[in-house]
Write a protein that holds these residues in place. Structure first.
Motif, PDB file in Angstrom:
ATOM      1  N   GLU A  14      -4.877  -2.554  11.181  1.00 52.72           N
ATOM      2  CA  GLU A  14      -3.941  -2.429  12.309  1.00 52.72           C
ATOM      3  C   GLU A  14      -3.234  -1.086  12.259  1.00 52.72           C
ATOM      4  O   GLU A  14      -3.016  -0.437  13.271  1.00 52.72           O
ATOM      5  N   LYS A  15      -2.892  -0.654  11.074  1.00 50.09           N
ATOM      6  CA  LYS A  15      -2.182   0.621  10.923  1.00 50.09           C
ATOM      7  C   LYS A  15      -3.099   1.799  11.276  1.00 50.09           C
ATOM      8  O   LYS A  15      -2.715   2.715  11.991  1.00 50.09           O
ATOM      9  N   ALA A  16      -4.344   1.731  10.765  1.00 50.22           N
ATOM     10  CA  ALA A  16      -5.244   2.882  10.936  1.00 50.22           C
ATOM     11  C   ALA A  16      -5.999   2.860  12.266  1.00 50.22           C
ATOM     12  O   ALA A  16      -6.455   3.898  12.725  1.00 50.22           O
ATOM     13  N   GLY A  17      -6.164   1.682  12.870  1.00 52.95           N
ATOM     14  CA  GLY A  17      -6.864   1.607  14.159  1.00 52.95           C
ATOM     15  C   GLY A  17      -8.317   1.205  14.013  1.00 52.95           C
ATOM     16  O   GLY A  17      -8.867   0.539  14.861  1.00 52.95           O
ATOM     17  N   SER A  18      -8.971   1.627  12.931  1.00 53.01           N
ATOM     18  CA  SER A  18     -10.344   1.178  12.700  1.00 53.01           C
ATOM     19  C   SER A  18     -10.667   1.303  11.220  1.00 53.01           C
ATOM     20  O   SER A  18     -10.014   2.057  10.489  1.00 53.01           O
TER      21      SER A  18
ATOM     22  N   ASP B 117     -14.372  -3.423   1.705  1.00 60.43           N
ATOM     23  CA  ASP B 117     -15.117  -2.653   2.715  1.00 60.43           C
ATOM     24  C   ASP B 117     -15.663  -3.581   3.788  1.00 60.43           C
ATOM     25  O   ASP B 117     -15.553  -3.304   4.985  1.00 60.43           O
ATOM     26  N   ASP B 118     -16.263  -4.700   3.350  1.00 59.03           N
ATOM     27  CA  ASP B 118     -16.818  -5.659   4.303  1.00 59.03           C
ATOM     28  C   ASP B 118     -15.709  -6.234   5.179  1.00 59.03           C
ATOM     29  O   ASP B 118     -15.817  -6.285   6.401  1.00 59.03           O
ATOM     30  N   ALA B 119     -14.625  -6.650   4.523  1.00 54.96           N
ATOM     31  CA  ALA B 119     -13.553  -7.321   5.261  1.00 54.96           C
ATOM     32  C   ALA B 119     -12.860  -6.360   6.240  1.00 54.96           C
ATOM     33  O   ALA B 119     -12.586  -6.730   7.385  1.00 54.96           O
ATOM     34  N   LEU B 120     -12.616  -5.125   5.807  1.00 57.16           N
ATOM     35  CA  LEU B 120     -11.986  -4.147   6.705  1.00 57.16           C
ATOM     36  C   LEU B 120     -12.883  -3.935   7.918  1.00 57.16           C
ATOM     37  O   LEU B 120     -12.413  -3.850   9.059  1.00 57.16           O
TER      38      LEU B 120
ATOM     39  N   ASP C 162       7.429   7.854  11.027  1.00 57.79           N
ATOM     40  CA  ASP C 162       6.526   6.730  10.837  1.00 57.79           C
ATOM     41  C   ASP C 162       5.135   7.138  11.321  1.00 57.79           C
ATOM     42  O   ASP C 162       4.843   7.102  12.501  1.00 57.79           O
ATOM     43  N   SER C 163       4.309   7.577  10.411  1.00 59.70           N
ATOM     44  CA  SER C 163       2.986   8.049  10.829  1.00 59.70           C
ATOM     45  C   SER C 163       1.950   6.938  10.637  1.00 59.70           C
ATOM     46  O   SER C 163       2.250   5.908  10.063  1.00 59.70           O
ATOM     47  N   ASP C 164       0.722   7.178  11.143  1.00 57.05           N
ATOM     48  CA  ASP C 164      -0.310   6.151  10.973  1.00 57.05           C
ATOM     49  C   ASP C 164      -1.067   6.331   9.656  1.00 57.05           C
ATOM     50  O   ASP C 164      -2.074   5.718   9.406  1.00 57.05           O
ATOM     51  N   GLN C 165      -0.547   7.213   8.820  1.00 61.57           N
ATOM     52  CA  GLN C 165      -1.205   7.453   7.539  1.00 61.57           C
ATOM     53  C   GLN C 165      -0.929   6.329   6.563  1.00 61.57           C
ATOM     54  O   GLN C 165       0.218   5.960   6.355  1.00 61.57           O
ATOM     55  N   SER C 166      -1.964   5.764   6.008  1.00 61.72           N
ATOM     56  CA  SER C 166      -1.726   4.770   4.969  1.00 61.72           C
ATOM     57  C   SER C 166      -2.949   4.701   4.070  1.00 61.72           C
ATOM     58  O   SER C 166      -4.047   5.069   4.474  1.00 61.72           O
ATOM     59  N   THR C 167      -2.722   4.267   2.871  1.00 64.24           N
ATOM     60  CA  THR C 167      -3.818   4.141   1.913  1.00 64.24           C
ATOM     61  C   THR C 167      -3.713   2.777   1.258  1.00 64.24           C
ATOM     62  O   THR C 167      -2.628   2.357   0.854  1.00 64.24           O
TER      63      THR C 167
ATOM     64  N   ILE D 295      -6.719 -14.571  -2.430  1.00 53.89           N
ATOM     65  CA  ILE D 295      -7.476 -14.287  -1.206  1.00 53.89           C
ATOM     66  C   ILE D 295      -6.590 -14.161   0.039  1.00 53.89           C
ATOM     67  O   ILE D 295      -6.853 -13.325   0.904  1.00 53.89           O
ATOM     68  N   ASP D 296      -5.498 -14.953   0.102  1.00 60.70           N
ATOM     69  CA  ASP D 296      -4.651 -14.879   1.296  1.00 60.70           C
ATOM     70  C   ASP D 296      -3.939 -13.531   1.381  1.00 60.70           C
ATOM     71  O   ASP D 296      -3.867 -12.921   2.445  1.00 60.70           O
ATOM     72  N   ASP D 297      -3.432 -13.064   0.234  1.00 64.02           N
ATOM     73  CA  ASP D 297      -2.758 -11.760   0.215  1.00 64.02           C
ATOM     74  C   ASP D 297      -3.735 -10.653   0.572  1.00 64.02           C
ATOM     75  O   ASP D 297      -3.411  -9.714   1.309  1.00 64.02           O
ATOM     76  N   VAL D 298      -4.945 -10.794   0.022  1.00 65.30           N
ATOM     77  CA  VAL D 298      -5.966  -9.783   0.269  1.00 65.30           C
ATOM     78  C   VAL D 298      -6.311  -9.719   1.754  1.00 65.30           C
ATOM     79  O   VAL D 298      -6.429  -8.641   2.344  1.00 65.30           O
ATOM     80  N   ALA D 299      -6.460 -10.890   2.368  1.00 60.90           N
ATOM     81  CA  ALA D 299      -6.812 -10.940   3.789  1.00 60.90           C
ATOM     82  C   ALA D 299      -5.703 -10.282   4.623  1.00 60.90           C
ATOM     83  O   ALA D 299      -5.971  -9.508   5.542  1.00 60.90           O
ATOM     84  N   LYS D 300      -4.445 -10.574   4.256  1.00 64.77           N
ATOM     85  CA  LYS D 300      -3.306  -9.976   4.979  1.00 64.77           C
ATOM     86  C   LYS D 300      -3.331  -8.456   4.864  1.00 64.77           C
ATOM     87  O   LYS D 300      -3.125  -7.732   5.840  1.00 64.77           O
ATOM     88  N   LEU D 301      -3.587  -8.002   3.652  1.00 68.57           N
ATOM     89  CA  LEU D 301      -3.614  -6.560   3.378  1.00 68.57           C
ATOM     90  C   LEU D 301      -4.683  -5.863   4.221  1.00 68.57           C
ATOM     91  O   LEU D 301      -4.453  -4.779   4.769  1.00 68.57           O
ATOM     92  N   CYS D 302      -5.848  -6.512   4.319  1.00 70.28           N
ATOM     93  CA  CYS D 302      -6.948  -5.938   5.108  1.00 70.28           C
ATOM     94  C   CYS D 302      -6.522  -5.771   6.565  1.00 70.28           C
ATOM     95  O   CYS D 302      -6.732  -4.725   7.178  1.00 70.28           O
TER      96      CYS D 302
END
Ligand code: ADP
Ligand code: MG
Length: 506
Positions: free
Chosen positions: A175-179, A371-374, A347-352, A163-170
């Motif tokens: 932050e990278k995408a903006g929303s 989806d909920d967490a993001l 360094d673009s804001d593109q990420s997946t 869960i901690d890794d997942v939360a960090k990833l979210c």
């Protein structure tokens, strides 16, 4: 219409809505159970997500459908809190039935509920904190972070181990995408959740026309058109003799080869060309001979992602090509499908967000949790305030609404009190689903709130109640506000219906 018909209608409507609520009630909270949904074709979904369960239910009763709509509004507005809104609506309806039994008119109940909802929301705004200013709890060293918001939303969604890794990833992804809406998610069955990662770049789920090993750095061109005969807009009929037809075919072939030559000029040492539309086989073969790989028929969104990743514009046709970009491409096969992972030098804001999970069923549930967490991280990152979770805000609102009820005149006072009681269903259900006694939980919470502590909720690890800031169980204020608003709205709408009439089909 017979006397009493409207009452029968109302009661059966309330019953139908409550039946729907009861299907999701046991899923609320981190220890909520899952539901296995199955259709006639044998397809199954295992989920704990209120909105998903309700979306998949085959419901025909109109008020049942209204409850489902309520959960969808919650999801559209705040991404999370769908079960909360539904369970609250169910309790408001249950308590309204008791008021009707005591002789209150549905309109009086509606007025009382609306007044109580306004009081509750006003108070909610007072107890909310800005993200930079959340209270430091007693047993916890660190301030509340966006990761805590993500963790609260995702607990219970089959991801407990990492869960901690997942939360960090979210948080990284938003932050990278903006929303949240801009975060792209790709689910790849296989591996485990801990193998999930944020890929900086574009992922193309189309393969090369000709199989090849391409891992490494390449010169890349993006083409926003096709390398095939152009279709004309007009519908013209032309009669040609055999020679004319051969010449016509040859000229369009020559034209395409000329375009292919232009591409070769821009990629003298070979490379890759990503093409929006189709490319004829002989053109692809020509390019291949010149060391150029082709990936064709890409969706518009992928072309845009590639363009942002590589920092070049996609050319509208080969004569417009300005320059090639340098990018790294990794070709990976997952479940018989090839993916190209393209990253650029800029360094673009593109990420997946690449999510991994052992089976498709668990992966689907993980994706819903993400989806909920993001969504909630995105709400707070974009300025929403924070409140303590675990239903503590509902218990606190209940206390205030109850204390204000006496200042209302007439019978609506009873409806306001019933509203306050209904709010307590959220911490009570979270406790009950965690195997605790809901009544004990509510009484303990009331006692704490009376002493000035508005941020206690059920302690699911050690029984009893505990400070939610200590656990880092926190959520966006707008999620709670929307749940109160949607639940009030759907309840009062149901209470206002006094007759159901079959209408002519369209
Ligand atoms: P919803 O669909 O309404 O989001 P969930 O099943 O996701 O329903 O449960 C959300 C509720 O669980 C929220 O009230 C949240 O604060 C609460 N919650 C999350 N983690 C904890 C925890 N560790 N202890 C107590 N409550 C928690
Ligand atoms: Mg949730």
């Amino acid at each position: 219409m017979k006397e009493g018909d409207s009452e029968t209608t109302l009661r059966s409507n309330i019953e139908a809505a409550r039946t729907i609520v009861n299907t999701v009630k046991t899923t609320l909270g981190p220890l909520g159970r899952d539901k296995l949904l199955m259709d006639s074709g044998g397809n199954t979904i295992v989920t704990n997500d209120g909105a998903t369960i309700l979306r998949e239910l085959d419901v025909s009763h109109p008020t049942g459908k209204m409850i489902i709509e309520c959960s969808q509004t919650q999801e559209n507005e705040c991404y999370d809190g769908t079960t909360t809104a539904t369970v609250l609506a169910g309790e408001l309806l249950t308590n309204s039935e008791a008021l009707l039994n005591k002789g209150l008119h549905p309109n009086v109940v509606c007025k009382g509920y609306h007044d109580a909802a306004s009081m509750a929301i006003k108070f909610l705004e007072e107890i909310a904190y800005t993200h930079a200013n959340t209270p430091i709890a007693t047993t916890r060293q660190n301030p509340i972070t966006l990761e805590d918001i993500a963790r609260t939303a995702i607990t219970g969604k089959t991801v407990d181990a990492s869960i901690d890794d997942v939360a960090k990833l979210c948080v990284q992804a938003v932050e990278k995408a903006g929303s949240a809406d801009k975060v792209k998610v790709l689910c790849l069955p296989g591996g485990s959740l801990s193998n999930s990662y944020l890929f900086n770049g574009a992922i193309v789920n189309k393969d090369l026309v000709h199989d090849a090993e391409i891992d490494g750095e390449h010169n890349i061109i993006l083409l926003n058109t096709g390398l095939e005969a152009q279709k004309t807009e007009e519908n013209i009929q032309v009669q040609l003799d055999m020679q004319g037809y051969t010449e016509f075919k040859q000229s369009s072939k020559d034209d395409l080869l000329k375009q292919a030559k232009t591409i070769v000029e821009h990629l003298p040492n070979g490379g890759i060309v990503f093409i929006r539309d189709g490319a004829l086989d002989h053109v692809v073969a020509y390019l291949k001979k010149n060391g150029i790989h082709v990936i064709r028929r890409l969706p518009e969104s992928t072309m845009r992602a590639l363009s942002a990743t590589l920092g070049i514009q996609a050319a509208q046709n080969p004569s417009d090509i300005e320059c090639a970009a340098v990018g790294r491409v990794l070709r990976e096969k997952h479940h018989d499908v090839y993916y190209q992972f393209v990253s650029g030098k800029v360094d673009s804001d593109q990420s997946t967000l690449v999510l991994r999970g052992a089976t498709t069923t668990t992966l689907d549930e993980i994706e819903r949790g993400f989806d909920d967490a993001l969504g909630v991280v995105s709400l707070v990152m974009n300025g929403d305030k924070i409140v303590a979770g675990g239903g503590s805000a509902f218990a606190a609102m209940a206390h205030l609404v109850r204390s204000e009820a006496a200042s209302a005149t007439g019978r609506s006072q009873m409806a306001i009190e019933a509203f306050a009681d209904s709010l307590e269903i959220i911490p009570a259900t979270i406790a009950e689903n965690g195997g605790q006694d809901p009544l004990d939980c509510i009484l303990a919470l009331r006692h704490k709130i009376k002493g000035g502590y508005t941020d206690f909720g059920p302690d699911l690890e050690n029984e009893g109640i505990t400070n939610m800031w200590d656990l880092g169980v926190v959520e966006p204020m707008s999620l709670i506000r929307q749940a109160v608003l949607s639940a009030t709205e759907v309840t009062t709408s149901i209470l206002k219906i006094d007759d159901m009439i079959a209408k002519r089909g369209e």
